[in-house]
Design an enzyme around this catalytic site. Sequence first.
Site, mmCIF file in Angstrom:
data_model
loop_
_atom_site.group_PDB
_atom_site.id
_atom_site.type_symbol
_atom_site.label_atom_id
_atom_site.label_comp_id
_atom_site.label_asym_id
_atom_site.label_seq_id
_atom_site.Cartn_x
_atom_site.Cartn_y
_atom_site.Cartn_z
ATOM 1 N N HIS A 2 0.810 -1.188 -0.125
ATOM 2 C CA HIS A 2 -0.089 0.079 -0.054
ATOM 3 C C HIS A 2 0.850 1.371 -0.057
ATOM 4 O O HIS A 2 2.138 1.130 0.672
ATOM 5 C CB HIS A 2 -0.904 0.083 1.324
ATOM 6 C CG HIS A 2 -1.985 0.893 1.263
ATOM 7 N ND1 HIS A 2 -1.694 2.561 1.639
ATOM 8 C CD2 HIS A 2 -3.263 0.855 0.840
ATOM 9 C CE1 HIS A 2 -2.820 3.053 1.168
ATOM 10 N NE2 HIS A 2 -3.840 2.120 0.906
ATOM 11 N N GLU A 30 -4.178 2.490 -7.277
ATOM 12 C CA GLU A 30 -4.476 3.444 -6.179
ATOM 13 C C GLU A 30 -3.463 4.789 -6.672
ATOM 14 O O GLU A 30 -2.554 4.689 -5.941
ATOM 15 C CB GLU A 30 -4.575 3.003 -4.704
ATOM 16 C CG GLU A 30 -5.493 1.770 -4.394
ATOM 17 C CD GLU A 30 -5.661 1.723 -2.901
ATOM 18 O OE1 GLU A 30 -6.653 1.687 -2.631
ATOM 19 O OE2 GLU A 30 -4.771 1.423 -2.153
HETATM 20 P P1 PGA Z 1 -9.655 6.090 0.526
HETATM 21 O O1 PGA Z 1 -8.363 5.166 0.469
HETATM 22 O O2 PGA Z 1 -10.935 5.552 -0.051
HETATM 23 O O3 PGA Z 1 -9.870 6.696 1.789
HETATM 24 O O4 PGA Z 1 -9.326 7.153 -0.588
HETATM 25 C C1 PGA Z 1 -8.237 4.258 -0.111
HETATM 26 C C2 PGA Z 1 -7.018 3.491 0.062
HETATM 27 O O5 PGA Z 1 -6.180 3.925 0.618
HETATM 28 O O6 PGA Z 1 -6.962 2.139 0.095
#
Ligand code: PGA
Length: 234
Positions: A91, A160
């Site tokens: 992540h 992401e």
């Molecule tokens: P968020 O985070 O939905 O708060 O933007 C997503 C993530 O970091 O997986």
Amino acid sequence: LKIIGCNWKMNGSLDLLQKIAHITQKPYDDKNFEVIILPSYPFLSGFYRDFPKYVKLGAQDFYKQKNGAFTGEVSLEILKNLSCEYVLVGHSERRIHFQENNQTINAKLKNCLEEKIKPILCIGESIDHYQSGQTKNFLEQQVTQNLADIEDAQIVIAYEPIWSIGTGVTPSINEIQNIYDFLKDIAPANSKIIYGGSVNSSNFKDFIQIADGVLMGGSSIDIAEITKIYSSLQ
Ligand code: PGA
């Protein structure tokens, strides 16, 4: 199956756990969706006890050793003992705050495959890469290095964009489609590509039409949001 991933990050409480467990007592359409909750370590055993079996469990991290004198750490073996099926790897918050690099992440993915726990590999570009048109180059580098020597494994890749996490800003539908197609081409054949970054009850349906699912942070711990999202999966 479309993945609906809920990454609680370093948030939550027993109260939240019980409220969300309550929401999920009504089954979702598990022929079309797979709901995965990824709470922080201390909540894993409460989850195991209070949630129905059709809600899948995941963890946000792990330490590579199987067991032993590593005070404070949690291994894949421990996670499997609590019926965790999934674990996040790479992540952006771990890359940024805990200095995890592409090599560390590659090693962690291999640990997951050895231990037969399904990894959700997170990748995504910074605002600088995005603005300078470097998104695809950057993602290709992450995929190549993170998945080095890993060929036909079943991996979930969460795209992401860092600039979209927790900001309320998302790429356009066309941009996500474009990156989805690009990642499908370069990722191992059986991979699923999901989208994460400011997913909420009003936009998640658009994203799951394009991608193989979503990964949510903020919305997954907001009772009003998660109630709406969960009830639309029934
Ligand atoms: P968020 O985070 O939905 O708060 O933007 C997503 C993530 O970091 O997986």
